[in-house]
Design an enzyme around this catalytic site. Structure first.
Site, PDB file in Angstrom:
ATOM      1  N   ARG A  56       2.684  -0.495  -8.366  1.00 50.96           N
ATOM      2  CA  ARG A  56       3.478   0.601  -8.913  1.00 50.96           C
ATOM      3  C   ARG A  56       4.739   0.087  -9.616  1.00 50.96           C
ATOM      4  O   ARG A  56       5.166   0.657 -10.616  1.00 50.96           O
ATOM      5  CB  ARG A  56       3.829   1.594  -7.810  1.00 50.96           C
ATOM      6  CG  ARG A  56       4.353   2.889  -8.371  1.00 50.96           C
ATOM      7  CD  ARG A  56       4.340   4.004  -7.359  1.00 50.96           C
ATOM      8  NE  ARG A  56       4.061   5.244  -8.046  1.00 50.96           N
ATOM      9  CZ  ARG A  56       3.692   6.342  -7.449  1.00 50.96           C
ATOM     10  NH1 ARG A  56       3.524   6.365  -6.140  1.00 50.96           N
ATOM     11  NH2 ARG A  56       3.474   7.436  -8.147  1.00 50.96           N
TER      12      ARG A  56
ATOM     13  N   HIS B 223       0.807  11.079  -7.835  1.00 49.84           N
ATOM     14  CA  HIS B 223       1.754  11.725  -6.929  1.00 49.84           C
ATOM     15  C   HIS B 223       2.706  10.632  -6.440  1.00 49.84           C
ATOM     16  O   HIS B 223       2.397   9.442  -6.528  1.00 49.84           O
ATOM     17  CB  HIS B 223       0.962  12.320  -5.759  1.00 49.84           C
ATOM     18  CG  HIS B 223       1.761  13.205  -4.871  1.00 49.84           C
ATOM     19  ND1 HIS B 223       2.494  12.727  -3.818  1.00 49.84           N
ATOM     20  CD2 HIS B 223       1.935  14.546  -4.887  1.00 49.84           C
ATOM     21  CE1 HIS B 223       3.091  13.737  -3.204  1.00 49.84           C
ATOM     22  NE2 HIS B 223       2.768  14.855  -3.833  1.00 49.84           N
ATOM     23  N   TYR B 224       3.834  11.019  -5.891  1.00 45.77           N
ATOM     24  CA  TYR B 224       4.788  10.001  -5.437  1.00 45.77           C
ATOM     25  C   TYR B 224       4.339   9.306  -4.153  1.00 45.77           C
ATOM     26  O   TYR B 224       4.875   8.263  -3.794  1.00 45.77           O
ATOM     27  CB  TYR B 224       6.191  10.599  -5.252  1.00 45.77           C
ATOM     28  CG  TYR B 224       6.313  11.610  -4.138  1.00 45.77           C
ATOM     29  CD1 TYR B 224       6.564  11.214  -2.832  1.00 45.77           C
ATOM     30  CD2 TYR B 224       6.175  12.974  -4.398  1.00 45.77           C
ATOM     31  CE1 TYR B 224       6.676  12.139  -1.810  1.00 45.77           C
ATOM     32  CE2 TYR B 224       6.289  13.904  -3.383  1.00 45.77           C
ATOM     33  CZ  TYR B 224       6.537  13.486  -2.092  1.00 45.77           C
ATOM     34  OH  TYR B 224       6.640  14.402  -1.085  1.00 45.77           O
ATOM     35  N   ARG B 225       3.353   9.836  -3.468  1.00 47.92           N
ATOM     36  CA  ARG B 225       2.902   9.232  -2.208  1.00 47.92           C
ATOM     37  C   ARG B 225       1.940   8.077  -2.449  1.00 47.92           C
ATOM     38  O   ARG B 225       1.404   7.906  -3.529  1.00 47.92           O
ATOM     39  CB  ARG B 225       2.242  10.296  -1.342  1.00 47.92           C
ATOM     40  CG  ARG B 225       3.259  11.292  -0.834  1.00 47.92           C
ATOM     41  CD  ARG B 225       2.707  12.132   0.293  1.00 47.92           C
ATOM     42  NE  ARG B 225       3.794  12.919   0.856  1.00 47.92           N
ATOM     43  CZ  ARG B 225       3.703  14.203   1.143  1.00 47.92           C
ATOM     44  NH1 ARG B 225       2.569  14.846   0.950  1.00 47.92           N
ATOM     45  NH2 ARG B 225       4.733  14.831   1.650  1.00 47.92           N
ATOM     46  N   TYR B 226       1.712   7.328  -1.372  1.00 43.58           N
ATOM     47  CA  TYR B 226       0.855   6.145  -1.396  1.00 43.58           C
ATOM     48  C   TYR B 226      -0.217   6.260  -0.318  1.00 43.58           C
ATOM     49  O   TYR B 226       0.053   6.755   0.772  1.00 43.58           O
ATOM     50  CB  TYR B 226       1.654   4.884  -1.044  1.00 43.58           C
ATOM     51  CG  TYR B 226       2.745   4.502  -1.998  1.00 43.58           C
ATOM     52  CD1 TYR B 226       2.597   3.384  -2.806  1.00 43.58           C
ATOM     53  CD2 TYR B 226       3.936   5.218  -2.073  1.00 43.58           C
ATOM     54  CE1 TYR B 226       3.606   2.993  -3.678  1.00 43.58           C
ATOM     55  CE2 TYR B 226       4.946   4.837  -2.941  1.00 43.58           C
ATOM     56  CZ  TYR B 226       4.775   3.728  -3.741  1.00 43.58           C
ATOM     57  OH  TYR B 226       5.765   3.351  -4.598  1.00 43.58           O
TER      58      TYR B 226
END
Length: 181
Positions: free
Chosen positions: A113, A128-131
């Site tokens: 990222r 999305h901002y999550r992983y």
């Protein structure tokens, strides 16, 4: 093919090193799974052209690994720059997952990222901002249930698509032997 908000986008990058201020992306691959980790589609696997000068900055490990896999020659011959690879990848993803809903999935995807943010910002923003970082489960298993680690062997080809397929298989392994036990 059907766009689905529950589908997961998996990504792997090969880079000339680990520092996005100095190093560059040399290969990108993506695939899409459903929520149960069934592979639905594999995206384009693209070598990203970099200059001889940039390739000359690689350390010994990267030179050995990426020369041995044939990636260095593919990078030299590639007609694709960062933007070309970014746009082709986004066009593939649009067929399967709407923008902004899938976490970025893979192994040590925080590192990927960082490079996306620097060199492929439109693709980075597609996630999305999550992983979903498989390496997190590996680190937890190493500490809490180390006996299961021997049950999954990685090939370590350091080729982007192979690495993503392994990440999906590794998460499925941890789901069965670690999360559900």
């Amino acid at each position: 093919m059907a766009e689905n908000q529950n589908n997961l986008i998996w990504i792997d990058l090969e880079m000339t090193g680990l520092d996005p201020e100095r190093d560059r992306i040399i290969e990108i691959a993506t695939l899409v799974t459903d929520a149960n980790l069934n592979i639905l589609a594999e995206g384009p696997v693209l070598a990203v052209h970099q200059s001889a000068e940039q390739l000359g900055l690689m350390d010994e490990w990267n030179v050995r690994t990426h020369t041995g896999s044939g990636l260095v020659e593919r990078v030299k011959a590639s007609p694709f720059n960062d933007r070309d690879a970014e746009l082709q990848t986004i066009e593939f993803l649009k067929q399967w997952v709407p923008a902004g809903v899938s976490p970025i999935c893979g192994n040590s995807v925080g590192q990927d990222r960082r490079f996306l943010f620097r060199y492929m910002p439109e693709l980075e923003a597609y996630f999305h901002y999550r992983y979903v970082d498989v390496s997190t489960l590996k680190e937890l298993a190493r500490r809490w249930k180390p006996e299961i680690l021997a049950g999954f062997k990685k090939q370590n080809t350091h080729q982007a698509l192979d690495d993503i397929r392994e990440s999906v298989a590794e998460l499925a392994y941890y789901r069965e032997h670690f999360i559900q036990s």
